[in-house]
Design an enzyme around this catalytic site. Structure first.
Site, PDB file in Angstrom:
ATOM      1  N   ASP A   5       0.833  -1.205   0.000  1.00 36.91           N
ATOM      2  CA  ASP A   5       0.000   0.000   0.000  1.00 36.91           C
ATOM      3  C   ASP A   5       0.870   1.258   0.000  1.00 36.91           C
ATOM      4  O   ASP A   5       1.403   1.659   1.033  1.00 36.91           O
ATOM      5  CB  ASP A   5      -0.883  -0.037   1.257  1.00 36.91           C
ATOM      6  CG  ASP A   5      -1.751   1.208   1.369  1.00 36.91           C
ATOM      7  OD1 ASP A   5      -2.311   1.437   2.459  1.00 36.91           O
ATOM      8  OD2 ASP A   5      -1.847   1.964   0.382  1.00 36.91           O
TER       9      ASP A   5
ATOM     10  N   ASP B 184      -1.758   5.554  -5.223  1.00 42.09           N
ATOM     11  CA  ASP B 184      -2.051   4.723  -4.056  1.00 42.09           C
ATOM     12  C   ASP B 184      -2.434   3.304  -4.451  1.00 42.09           C
ATOM     13  O   ASP B 184      -3.585   3.029  -4.805  1.00 42.09           O
ATOM     14  CB  ASP B 184      -3.191   5.367  -3.242  1.00 42.09           C
ATOM     15  CG  ASP B 184      -3.468   4.595  -1.966  1.00 42.09           C
ATOM     16  OD1 ASP B 184      -4.425   4.967  -1.248  1.00 42.09           O
ATOM     17  OD2 ASP B 184      -2.754   3.621  -1.697  1.00 42.09           O
TER      18      ASP B 184
HETATM   19  O1  LIG Z   1      -6.850   4.815   3.284  1.00 34.84           O
HETATM   20  C1  LIG Z   1      -6.076   5.718   3.248  1.00 34.84           C
HETATM   21  C2  LIG Z   1      -5.155   6.025   4.346  1.00 34.84           C
HETATM   22  C3  LIG Z   1      -3.920   5.455   4.446  1.00 34.84           C
HETATM   23  C4  LIG Z   1      -3.141   5.747   5.558  1.00 34.84           C
HETATM   24  C5  LIG Z   1      -3.632   6.592   6.521  1.00 34.84           C
HETATM   25  C6  LIG Z   1      -2.838   6.882   7.681  1.00 34.84           C
HETATM   26  C7  LIG Z   1      -3.264   7.410   8.862  1.00 34.84           C
HETATM   27  C8  LIG Z   1      -2.155   7.489   9.650  1.00 34.84           C
HETATM   28  C9  LIG Z   1      -1.086   7.017   8.901  1.00 34.84           C
HETATM   29  O2  LIG Z   1      -1.506   6.644   7.698  1.00 34.84           O
HETATM   30  N1  LIG Z   1      -4.865   7.175   6.411  1.00 34.84           N
HETATM   31  C10 LIG Z   1      -5.606   6.907   5.332  1.00 34.84           C
HETATM   32  O3  LIG Z   1      -6.825   7.452   5.133  1.00 34.84           O
HETATM   33  N2  LIG Z   1      -6.035   6.508   2.174  1.00 34.84           N
HETATM   34  C11 LIG Z   1      -6.782   6.139   0.985  1.00 34.84           C
HETATM   35  C12 LIG Z   1      -8.241   6.469   1.084  1.00 34.84           C
HETATM   36  C13 LIG Z   1      -8.674   7.538   1.798  1.00 34.84           C
HETATM   37  C14 LIG Z   1     -10.051   7.765   1.803  1.00 34.84           C
HETATM   38  C15 LIG Z   1     -10.896   6.926   1.126  1.00 34.84           C
HETATM   39  C16 LIG Z   1     -10.356   5.847   0.454  1.00 34.84           C
HETATM   40  N3  LIG Z   1      -9.048   5.618   0.446  1.00 34.84           N
HETATM   41  C17 LIG Z   1      -5.174   7.683   2.196  1.00 34.84           C
HETATM   42  C18 LIG Z   1      -4.183   7.690   1.150  1.00 34.84           C
HETATM   43  C19 LIG Z   1      -5.322   8.725   1.241  1.00 34.84           C
END
Ligand SMILES: O=C(c1ccc(-c2ccco2)nc1O)N(Cc1ccccn1)C1CC1
Length: 425
Positions: free
Chosen positions: A130, A314
């Site tokens: 990821d 991503d």
């Molecule tokens: O899922 C995550 C995501 C990955 C890591 C973290 C995080 C929090 C704290 C460290 O890392 N927080 C996220 O939210 N998306 C993709 C996404 C967001 C919203 C809807 C669908 N897909 C992050 C890359 C934007």
């Protein structure tokens, strides 16, 4: 004079290990062996060029002096040269890794998993690589059995090389609402033949239901920037950051494919995996995603709009999330498409004809085929399909997920500064 100069030049260059076969005639203004040398009227100026990966070997330098004056080198000097050469050869960075990225469901590319091994003897798990996060976490012997449904687990107590990172915990919440948390060990870790000793392995003590029900995913391997890592009190390095010092080139590449296995390569760029040239664009590593700016888009055979789109590459997100204006422009071309509150996004009759979607990276255009733009039926067997392109308005960041990445060969260049390379395939 010129002949002597030639001899002197060759000897000097040979002594410095920089000898390149001087051309037969050097009376011209440019010696022409490309090392920036120039010559006029009997004088020569040579620009020193660094030899990549050249490692000084003192013993060999002494050995050359013996040779130069025709003195037989003593046995222990010859041994010293061989010994230092062997040490230098080991130090040259040239490790690489290559592993399959397998869709967890052959019908839809919901996510991809890649085999990794952890510990001694090696325990094999299938992880979701990821680039949108930076925690390496796994289902483990610390995960309540009520939350495990068929996943492989990592059992640190069965590994002779595992070490508890005492007092360290982690907790992460993903954009789709899924979450996990737990404690931390370090252990030996390999991906496709590339090994890292004492990689931080975050063991889940709690996972949310969407992880429990996804039995093909045994955990995540974050390939975002380590600044995003959630381990407290000391954040940990990603596998890529730990592996970089062993790699010939600080890169990994993603060659994701539609409904079939692709590959992640580490440390090298496989020319067989792309066509044309790779277009490199700048990356903003804050706050920790591979953030770049696309040069625009087109819907079907429509005009290309050169409006820049800043977003993240991503691999851990299935779909493409872009500004509402672009998404509505796309679905205006799809008979029966609606933005459904029920299903949480744009849906359309599975029988609808979809246009392809083109996005730009620099001067290069990438076209996502129509077949990638229909993601999956909203529920098993339904004749209503969920779109591969959705609005990013509720997320706060534009996301180029697997639906887009599958249309390209992508180089994640972890040099300083980092860049992203995109090529057609
Ligand atoms: O899922 C995550 C995501 C990955 C890591 C973290 C995080 C929090 C704290 C460290 O890392 N927080 C996220 O939210 N998306 C993709 C996404 C967001 C919203 C809807 C669908 N897909 C992050 C890359 C934007």
């Amino acid at each position: 004079m010129v002949a002597v100069t030639n001899l002197v030049l060759t000897t000097v260059l040979a002594g410095l290990g920089l000898a390149s076969a001087l051309p037969p005639k050097i009376g011209t203004t440019n010696i022409g062996n490309g090392n920036g040398a120039s010559l006029d009227g009997g004088r020569a100026t040579l620009k020193q060029a660094r030899r990549p990966n050249y490692r000084f070997n003192g013993a060999r330098s002494v050995y050359r002096t013996y040779l130069k004056y025709g003195v037989p080198a003593p046995e222990d000097l010859i041994k010293a040269v061989a010994h230092t050469d062997a040490l230098n050869a080991a130090a040259v960075k040239r490790d690489t890794g290559s592993a399959a990225a397998v869709p967890i469901d052959p019908r839809f590319d919901i996510a991809y998993v890649t085999p990794v091994t952890i510990g001694t003897p090696p325990q094999t798990l299938q992880l979701d690589f990821d680039t949108g996060s930076s925690d390496l976490w796994v289902f483990s012997s610390h995960t309540p059995t009520s939350q495990i449904r068929g996943q492989e687990i990592y059992t640190p107590d069965k590994s002779t090389t595992s070490k508890l990172l005492d007092g360290h915990t982690w907790s992460i919440t993903y954009g789709d609402g899924s979450a996990s948390r737990g404690n931390v060990y370090t252990d030996n870790f390999t991906v496709g033949g590339l090994a890292v000793a004492s990689q931080a392995i975050q063991c889940a003590q709690q996972v949310s239901s969407s992880f429990t029900t996804e039995e093909s995913i045994d955990g995540l391997l974050g390939l975002g920037f380590s600044t995003l890592n959630t381990v407290n009190p000391a954040s940990q390095l990603t596998f890529f950051d730990n592996a970089k010092s062993k790699l010939g080139s600080p890169v990994f590449t993603a060659d994701l494919k539609n409904k079939q296995a692709g590959t992640y390569d580490f440390g090298f760029i496989d020319k067989a995996k792309y066509t044309g040239e790779i277009t490199y664009v700048p990356v903003n590593p804050d706050p920790g995603y591979w953030t770049f700016t696309s040069s625009g888009y087109a819907v079907g055979s429509g005009n290309f709009s050169g409006s820049p789109i800043t977003g993240i590459a991503d691999t851990g997100t299935s779909l493409v999330y872009l500004p509402t204006a672009i998404v509505t422009a796309y679905y205006r071309q799809v008979q029966g498409a609606t933005n459904s509150r029920n299903y949480g996004g744009y849906v359309f009759p599975c029988s609808a004809t979809l246009p392809p979607f083109t996005f730009g990276v620099g001067e290069t255009k990438f076209t996502i085929p129509a077949s990638y733009m229909s993601y999956a039926p909203v529920t098993d067997g339904s004749s209503t399909c969920f779109g591969g392109l959705q609005s990013s308005s509720g997320i706060g960041v534009n996301i180029w997920g697997d639906v887009a990445l599958k249309a390209a060969f992508v180089v994640f260049n972890g040099a300083n500064p980092p860049t992203l390379g995109w090529a057609t395939k």
